[in-house]
Write a protein that holds these residues in place. Structure first.
Motif, short mmCIF file in Angstrom:
data_model
loop_
_atom_site.label_atom_id
_atom_site.label_comp_id
_atom_site.label_asym_id
_atom_site.label_seq_id
_atom_site.Cartn_x
_atom_site.Cartn_y
_atom_site.Cartn_z
N ARG A 1 16.20 7.34 1.88
CA ARG A 1 14.55 6.77 2.17
C ARG A 1 13.44 7.88 1.98
NH1 ARG A 1 16.89 7.09 7.27
NH2 ARG A 1 15.25 7.59 8.67
N VAL A 2 12.43 7.29 1.57
CA VAL A 2 11.22 8.25 1.87
C VAL A 2 10.19 7.38 2.70
CG1 VAL A 2 9.09 8.82 0.37
CG2 VAL A 2 11.40 8.65 -0.70
N GLU A 3 9.78 8.26 3.85
CA GLU A 3 9.08 7.86 4.90
C GLU A 3 7.52 8.84 4.65
OE1 GLU A 3 10.86 8.35 8.55
OE2 GLU A 3 12.36 6.51 8.06
N ARG A 4 6.38 8.12 4.81
CA ARG A 4 5.24 8.75 4.76
C ARG A 4 4.66 9.00 6.05
NH1 ARG A 4 2.39 8.62 -0.17
NH2 ARG A 4 0.82 9.70 1.00
N ASP A 5 3.88 10.06 6.17
CA ASP A 5 3.22 10.44 7.59
C ASP A 5 2.17 11.06 7.07
OD1 ASP A 5 2.16 11.41 9.76
OD2 ASP A 5 3.90 12.87 10.32
N GLY A 6 0.97 10.15 6.55
CA GLY A 6 -0.16 10.69 6.15
C GLY A 6 0.06 11.31 4.74
N GLU A 7 -0.40 12.41 4.60
CA GLU A 7 -0.14 12.82 3.23
C GLU A 7 0.82 13.58 2.87
OE1 GLU A 7 -2.00 16.55 5.84
OE2 GLU A 7 -1.66 14.22 5.91
N LEU A 8 2.01 13.37 4.04
CA LEU A 8 3.28 14.14 3.88
C LEU A 8 4.11 12.93 3.55
CD1 LEU A 8 3.41 16.45 6.99
CD2 LEU A 8 2.47 16.81 4.70
N ALA A 9 5.35 13.32 2.36
CA ALA A 9 6.24 12.41 2.34
C ALA A 9 7.92 13.08 2.68
CB ALA A 9 6.41 12.34 0.94
N SER A 10 8.45 12.39 3.60
CA SER A 10 9.87 13.09 3.92
C SER A 10 11.17 12.30 3.32
CB SER A 10 10.06 12.60 5.62
OG SER A 10 9.17 13.43 6.11
N VAL A 11 11.72 12.90 2.53
CA VAL A 11 12.69 12.49 2.04
C VAL A 11 14.12 12.69 2.92
CG1 VAL A 11 14.48 12.40 -0.05
CG2 VAL A 11 12.03 12.94 -0.25
N ILE A 12 14.37 11.55 3.35
CA ILE A 12 15.42 11.47 4.39
C ILE A 12 16.72 10.98 3.99
CG2 ILE A 12 15.98 10.83 6.88
CD1 ILE A 12 13.01 10.34 7.07
N VAL A 13 18.06 11.59 4.08
CA VAL A 13 19.21 11.50 3.69
C VAL A 13 20.22 10.98 4.85
CG1 VAL A 13 21.21 11.99 2.46
CG2 VAL A 13 18.92 12.85 1.57
N HIS A 14 20.83 9.91 4.37
CA HIS A 14 22.01 9.55 5.71
C HIS A 14 23.14 9.04 4.93
CE1 HIS A 14 23.46 8.19 9.41
NE2 HIS A 14 23.76 7.17 9.05
N ASN A 15 24.01 10.01 4.83
CA ASN A 15 25.29 9.68 4.16
C ASN A 15 26.50 10.19 4.85
OD1 ASN A 15 27.15 8.74 2.01
ND2 ASN A 15 27.14 10.58 1.02
N PRO A 16 26.66 9.40 5.94
CA PRO A 16 27.82 9.94 6.95
C PRO A 16 29.19 10.36 6.22
CG PRO A 16 27.16 7.80 7.63
CD PRO A 16 26.26 8.22 6.32
N PRO A 17 30.17 11.08 6.53
CA PRO A 17 30.04 11.63 7.78
C PRO A 17 29.17 12.81 7.90
CG PRO A 17 32.24 11.94 7.13
CD PRO A 17 31.47 11.08 6.17
N VAL A 18 29.07 13.64 6.67
CA VAL A 18 28.76 14.87 6.30
C VAL A 18 27.71 15.10 5.39
CG1 VAL A 18 30.40 16.04 7.69
CG2 VAL A 18 30.84 15.57 5.03
N ASN A 19 26.98 13.98 4.83
CA ASN A 19 25.92 14.06 3.88
C ASN A 19 26.37 14.79 2.70
OD1 ASN A 19 23.84 12.53 5.22
ND2 ASN A 19 23.72 14.40 6.62
N THR A 20 27.60 14.44 2.22
CA THR A 20 28.14 14.88 0.90
C THR A 20 27.25 14.28 -0.61
OG1 THR A 20 30.23 14.88 1.73
CG2 THR A 20 29.88 14.93 -0.56
#
Length: 708
Positions: free
Chosen positions: A8-27
């Protein structure tokens, strides 16, 4: 903003965070790559993004690529385009890492412009251990960041480094002590405030001083030493050297070409086969998914010798309190002292803190009475191989152990059915065969009797995980899987020294082929008396061959016990495990051969390897055909994890198919013609497979179909 179910992509003002959640070890699976691609497209389409943060939720940053894709169509070009896309962004991109960052996980971070890590994060490029090379830019980007020499040191040795070392080498920019995401956002904002834009690894140059001819030659020599008979590490040197001579994009394409060549090699296929085989061992056909293991919160170990002490260490390392029992105070005192010595050596080498040592030692209690075991959840008997003694112990355990406790024996050869028969609870009795040193060797043979309950099996298979063991389930027979296969392998080594080969000649041929240690050196390390006692105790199991294991018996009769008294097949100096050739040992064996009238012959390396390995492979097929092992890959795991069989050869059953089952059958018949049928009878399954033109995998698929 969102991209996919795992990214998912989350915005914090001018910043974009690309956040990955693929358990158990984010392969980095196909789904993750798709999500990262969608996130990249969102960021490219946004006009107001001034900085990008890449991070993962859960236990770790990306742990690596999806090894399950190795056998399918190549994915390297897809990785290259994706990683290049992040590197090409016109705003600073920061990778914020934690946990264990390996292979492709580290490679995507190298494609980012800046890299920060939580305290204690570990990084590595383990690809050569799987017979390949870093294939997603690692051979091209890492040398640009830390120099060719240091990059190759990481790639060739496959040794992980921590965040502090990463900072020192230069591929980490900052270590975050505290909340990683908050620290990463603050770091990214500071970059933007300072007017710092992208810093693309691919645009950097490689330090000439780190990429001399001497550097590459030294790394090639290291690769030859670390990986005899293997090619991947040499290819890695080639590709890093190419990074100094080619434009960046051209180097990436060359890396892709060479990694795909590696994937097609037997070396890679064998190593990957063992990798997945080890994960498959816990899957037991016929055990219901709903079946729950009994909780194991305490343990007892009977016998404070080398094996019992090692098993106690396994439980203490897992945080499980354990009571060590011995027949006398002297044995207990010596056993605890040896445990303390083992832990102290870990402290001295920096592998354990003094505080952790104290915590683990505090988990190990002692007693001279079986009554101390009345409330523990699992009891493991680890005394020497004597059926009467073991049956006596299990009679006592049946008296004192609470209902539902697992009663396990560490026997390596004896009939567990007979041991279980003295109890009123045979459903709770099982074999837990550890390998010496028990606190180091990863293999655990779990041996079920005809009466062992499914719940007991599930409990022990699950217990292997906190004990950090790879469990393989077997049925009862002499030697189970590993030691039963060892019989023919070692028999021929001993037979050949009776025929005039030297111990060094036999062991060197096996070690050059790839075994971790020659079998005669193994006997010296384990103690020649151990093998002799086993063969005396199990004389009825062996064929009527007067020369059977007589090299061992001759040395034992002469008082040569191996390393423990400095003389066995070889001679040893005090405090030195180096093997020295000893004419006295050779003369003792030669005299026994004269007494037995063993014909003398010359031995080539090829004959030594064939005569040791062919009986090993043949017995594995016999075991498979009898149903002692659940599957061929379990046989491979036993020998790769417990007996030093080279992982890059895939284990005995994988190797049998590598050379060809028809070649193995012809070899068995060739030596049968020379030495007679007593030891060279082809396994019925081997004959069947060759006659029907089936692979082992095809036969197993047919068996599963029949079972259904």
């Amino acid at each position: 903003m969102s991209s996919s179910s795992v990214v998912r992509v989350e915005r914090d003002g001018e910043l974009a965070s690309v956040i990955v959640h693929n358990p158990p070890v984010n392969t980095i699976t196909a789904e993750v790559r798709s999500g990262l691609r969608q996130a990249l497209e969102q960021i490219q389409a946004s006009k107001d993004v001034r900085g990008v943060l890449l991070l993962c939720e859960g236990s770790t940053f990306f742990s690596g690529a999806d090894i399950g894709e190795f056998s399918g169509p190549p994915k390297e070009e897809e990785y290259r385009r994706l990683f290049n896309g992040y590197e090409a962004l016109s705003v600073p991109v920061v990778a914020a890492m934690h946990g264990t960052v390996m292979g492709g996980g580290l490679e995507i971070a190298l494609a980012c412009h800046y890299r920060i890590a939580a305290v204690g994060t570990r990084f590595g490029m383990p690809e050569v251990t799987l017979g390949i090379i870093p294939g997603a830019g690692g051979t091209q980007r890492m040398p640009r960041l830390i120099g060719a020499d240091q990059a190759l040191e990481m790639i060739v040795t496959a040794r992980p480094v921590d965040a502090a070392k990463g900072l020192e080498l230069g591929f980490i920019d900052q270590i975050v002590d505290g909340n990683l995401r908050s620290g990463a956002i603050a770091y990214l904002r500071s970059l933007i405030a300072a007017g710092k834009g992208p810093r693309r690894t691919g645009e950097m140059t490689i330090s000439a001083a780190s990429a001399t001819a001497e550097v590459f030659e030294r790394q090639r020599q290291q690769a030859r030493k670390l990986y005899p008979n293997r090619n991947a590490a040499q290819v890695a040197v080639d590709v890093v050297q190419a990074a100094t001579q080619m434009a960046f994009q051209q180097g990436l394409e060359y890396e892709t070409q060479r990694v795909n060549e590696c994937k097609d090699s037997v070396e890679s296929k064998g190593a990957v086969h063992v990798f997945f085989a080890e994960r498959e061992t816990r899957r037991i056909p016929g055990l219901p998914e709903s079946l729950k293991a009994r909780p194991i919160k305490s343990a007892g170990v009977i016998g404070a010798g080398t094996m019992g002490g090692g098993i106690a260490i396994c439980f203490a390392n897992a945080g499980i309190p354990v009571i060590l029992i011995d027949a006398n105070e002297q044995g207990l005192t010596k056993g605890v002292a040896n445990v303390d010595k083992t832990y102290q050596s870990m402290v001295d080498r920096g592998r354990l803190s003094a505080e952790d040592k104290a915590k683990r030692m505090a988990l190990i209690g002692t007693s001279l009475s079986y009554d101390a075991l009345e409330n523990v959840d699992v009891i493991i008997e680890a005394v020497f191989e004597n059926m009467d003694l073991k049956r006596k112990i299990f009679t006592e355990l049946d008296r004192v152990a609470r209902p539902g406790a697992v009663l396990a024996t560490n026997t390596s050869t004896l009939d567990i059915e007979q041991i279980a028969a003295v109890t009123q609870r045979p459903q709770d009795v099982i074999g837990m065969h550890f390998f010496s040193p028990a606190n180091v060797m990863p293999l655990l043979e779990v041996v079920r009797t005809t009466k062992t309950s499914d719940e007991t099996i599930r409990t022990v298979m699950d217990l292997a995980k906190p004990l950090r063991k790879t469990p393989v389930l077997a049925k009862v027979c002499y030697g189970f899987i590993g030691n039963r296969m060892m019989e023919g392998y070692a028999r021929e080594a001993e037979r050949m020294v009776l025929e005039g080969a030297t111990p060094r000649q036999v062991d060197s041929a096996l070690e050059e082929w790839g075994m971790a240690m020659g079998i005669l050196a193994v006997f010296d390390m384990a103690g020649i008396d151990v093998g002799v006692n086993v063969h005396k105790a199990n004389a009825s199991q062996f064929p009527p061959d007067p020369a059977y294991y007589q090299a061992d018996f001759a040395l034992h009769d002469a008082g040569r016990l191996g390393q423990k008294n400095g003389k066995g097949y070889y001679r040893y100096e005090p405090g030195n495990r180096s093997r020295f050739d000893d004419p006295e040992a050779i003369n003792i064996i030669a005299e026994r051969a004269r007494q037995l009238k063993v014909p003398q012959r010359q031995h080539t390396k090829e004959e030594i390897v064939e005569r040791c390995l062919y009986p090993l492979l043949n017995e594995g097929l016999r075991i498979l055909g009898e149903g002692v092992a659940l599957r061929a890959s379990d046989v491979d795991v036993v020998w790769a994890a417990g007996y030093g069989f080279p992982r890059y050869r895939g284990g005995p059953m994988f190797y049998a198919e590598t050379i060809g089952l028809d070649v193995l059958l012809a070899g068995m018949r060739k030596y049968q013609d020379i030495f007679g049928p007593m030891h060279w009878q082809p396994a019925p399954l081997l004959v069947e497979l060759v006659e029907r033109g089936l692979t082992i995998g095809q036969w197993e698929a047919q068996q599963r179909g029949t079972a259904r």
